[in-house]
Design an enzyme around this catalytic site. Structure first.
Site, PDB file in Angstrom:
ATOM      1  CE1 TYR A 323      26.589 -11.655 -21.703  1.00  0.00           C
ATOM      2  CE2 TYR A 323      25.716 -13.859 -22.000  1.00  0.00           C
ATOM      3  CZ  TYR A 323      26.786 -12.987 -21.977  1.00  0.00           C
ATOM      4  OH  TYR A 323      28.031 -13.454 -22.222  1.00  0.00           O
ATOM      5  CG  ASP A 387      17.986 -17.393 -29.756  1.00  0.00           C
ATOM      6  OD1 ASP A 387      17.905 -17.583 -28.528  1.00  0.00           O
ATOM      7  OD2 ASP A 387      19.067 -17.247 -30.360  1.00  0.00           O
ATOM      8  N   GLY A 412      11.144 -19.144 -28.483  1.00  0.00           N
ATOM      9  CA  GLY A 412      11.003 -20.314 -27.625  1.00  0.00           C
ATOM     10  C   GLY A 412      12.317 -20.675 -26.964  1.00  0.00           C
ATOM     11  CG  HIS A 432      31.024 -24.549 -27.631  1.00  0.00           C
ATOM     12  ND1 HIS A 432      30.205 -23.948 -28.564  1.00  0.00           N
ATOM     13  CD2 HIS A 432      31.464 -23.542 -26.824  1.00  0.00           C
ATOM     14  CE1 HIS A 432      30.174 -22.650 -28.351  1.00  0.00           C
ATOM     15  NE2 HIS A 432      30.917 -22.379 -27.296  1.00  0.00           N
TER      16      HIS A 432
END
Length: 542
Positions: A323, A387, A412, A432
């Site tokens: 990613y 984020d 963070g 989830h």
């Protein structure tokens, strides 16, 4: 020979592969004279084999032993090659060379089927059939290269007979006792579902909807030229998209060529620069989700994510390496999250009256798309997007054109770093995805930092209490992440353990639902009772 087997050995290291054996059994029936009728019974056996992580030294030792030189798969599992194997799922002898167990079962069915053997049944039925009808039925049973039944032209058959055979043997069973069976449309739709998904993915990746958005309509040849594809391939893709309701096809006045156009829905959600575009998420589904689901059988058997099989890396490595190691892949992931946030953000942001709150923190807020929707819906609210540093660095690619100084960004890790202080915390599509242990870490941090009355807005797909709907949540769970999908009650139980009481529940009819919790005052029993009462009342109204 080394040039053939060496790459095979090295490619199989640490991976699972399938060994297939196909078997055909031909049953012959002597007819009068010299003619012979036959029936073919065929089957195949699949066995999955997982190689251990092997060192180059061990692989070369095996190659130099000479054993793999005459092996079809490059190794002999019954001999030295067995030391390379971590596990086998299925028939061991199938890997050796022949699926003996399956073969014996088939032979038993053929020669021991009561009250008469299959061979006798074939002989009895064939004796009543004419040579012409036997030829026609056989021709209708031939399989075309694409795996679907192909109706062959019969040079010596009559049209009337061919029509009759097609109707009786292809369209419906000719059975007076059982009658006509209804076509299972829902099952057929599921059988074709993956084709429809891949049609959408391919059209999006080739930017068909973008090409059509700049014109009132383009001919087949014009689209093919724009997407750099063949005319025949483009035609089949566009026509499939028309059948799915993604495109429109119309005849031009005084012209023989038809033109293709986007539907209103495609213009709104599939054009890449549309404000509500799902283009980024569609590409994510194609590039990341589709490979995972191609290994669903293994995922179900093992109960684990299939990142390693799909991408060649362990699950914990993919998020950081695949990613975030390259800007291109990082942008693709963020575009996917941005797409979902833009489509769902307004409904989530307007689900509740948030006027009591002045500051909010969107945990894992990615590009800030959700945060911007919250500031639009609530003029008195400022939002901090929290984020990972790698994500925050790329936020400039997604900032809206209009200035908004009420949205700020802080880098963070929400499991390790201190969380910014706020009156309201937002967890959208977060809970989830993580294990109970990690959720306990995150929610404990939130419980500690929140003062009584502080809000927590959770946005997820809410399962019904019987865990039957919506199917989208249950299908998403098949990705086998460490987390799980939950019902309203289950989310309430999870949050109440950490001192948060449900206040409002909203089913938005969008991709995400919303729940608003408040941090209870453990010393004020009245607050707890009031919040619980409001939760029940709101749930009934919604």
């Amino acid at each position: 020979m080394l040039t053939v087997c060496c790459p095979v050995c090295f490619r199989l290291s640490g991976k699972e592969h399938s060994v297939f054996t196909g078997v055909a059994i031909v049953l012959c029936n002597n007819k009068s004279g010299s003619d012979t009728d036959y029936k073919v019974v065929d089957f195949y056996e699949e066995t999955k084999v997982k190689f251990a992580e092997l060192s180059e030294e061990m692989l070369w030792e095996y190659i130099n032993s000479g054993e793999p030189m005459d092996k079809a798969g490059g190794y002999g599992i019954q001999a030295l090659g067995g030391m390379l194997v971590e596990y086998v799922q299925g028939d061991f002898l199938n890997v050796v060379g022949f699926p003996l167990n399956h073969f014996c079962k088939q032979m038993g069915l053929i020669f021991n089927s009561p009250p008469e053997s299959l061979a006798q049944k074939i002989k009895r039925e064939d004796s009543r059939a004419s040579d012409e009808s036997w030829t026609l039925v056989n021709s209708l049973s031939k399989i075309s290269r694409n795996g679907e039944v192909a109706l062959q032209e019969i040079s010596n058959g009559k049209d009337a007979i061919r029509t009759s055979v097609q109707e009786q043997n292809v369209m419906r069973p000719n059975c007076a006792k059982c009658g006509r069976q209804d076509v299972p449309h829902s099952i057929v739709d599921l059988l074709d579902g993956f084709k429809a998904s891949k049609t959408l993915f391919t059209a999006s990746k080739l930017k068909v909807f973008d090409v059509l958005s700049i014109s009132d309509g383009l001919t087949l040849e014009e689209v093919a030229d724009q997407i750099n594809a063949t005319v025949i391939g483009t035609e089949r893709l566009l026509d499939a998209a028309v059948s799915l309701g993604l495109l429109e096809k119309a005849k031009q006045q005084d012209k023989s060529n038809a033109v293709y156009r986007n539907t209103e829905e495609a213009s709104q959600f599939l054009v890449s620069d549309s404000p509500q575009s799902l283009h980024g998420y569609i590409l994510h589904c194609n590039d990341m989700v589709w490979p995972l689901f191609s290994h669903l059988e293994s995922a179900v058997r093992e109960g684990t994510s299939q990142h390693e099989r799909a991408f060649g890396k362990k699950n914990e490595d993919v998020f950081q390496d695949a990613y975030y190691s390259k800007d291109e892949v990082k942008m693709r992931f963020m575009n996917a999250m941005h797409s979902i946030a833009r489509v769902t953000g307004k409904d989530v942001a307007t689900a509740f009256d948030l006027s009591p709150y002045k500051t909010a923190c969107d945990i894992g807020g990615c590009t800030g798309a959700m945060a911007y929707e919250f500031t639009k819906a609530h003029p008195g609210l400022s939002v901090i997007v929290f984020d990972l540093p790698q994500v925050i660095e790329m936020r400039c690619h997604f900032q809206p054109k209009e200035d908004n100084d009420r949205v700020s960004f802080v880098a963070g890790d929400f499991f390790k770093s201190d969380l910014p202080k706020a009156d309201l915390y937002i967890l959208a599509r977060i809970l989830h995805d993580w294990s109970d242990e990690k959720l306990d870490i995150l929610l404990s941090k939130l419980s500690k930092i929140c003062t009584p009355g502080c809000g927590l807005l959770v946005s997820e797909i809410l399962l019904d209490e019987e865990r039957k709907r919506p199917s989208r949540a249950l299908l998403q769970a098949l990705s086998m992440t460490e987390g799980k999908q939950r019902s309203t009650t289950e989310y309430c139980d999870l949050l109440e353990k950490h001192g948060f009481t449900p206040k409002h529940i909203k089913h938005t009819d969008n991709l995400l639902d919303a729940m608003l919790f408040v941090k209870e005052d453990p010393n004020d029993r009245r607050t707890l009772l009031a919040c619980s009462s409001a939760s029940i009342e709101t749930a009934e109204l919604e």
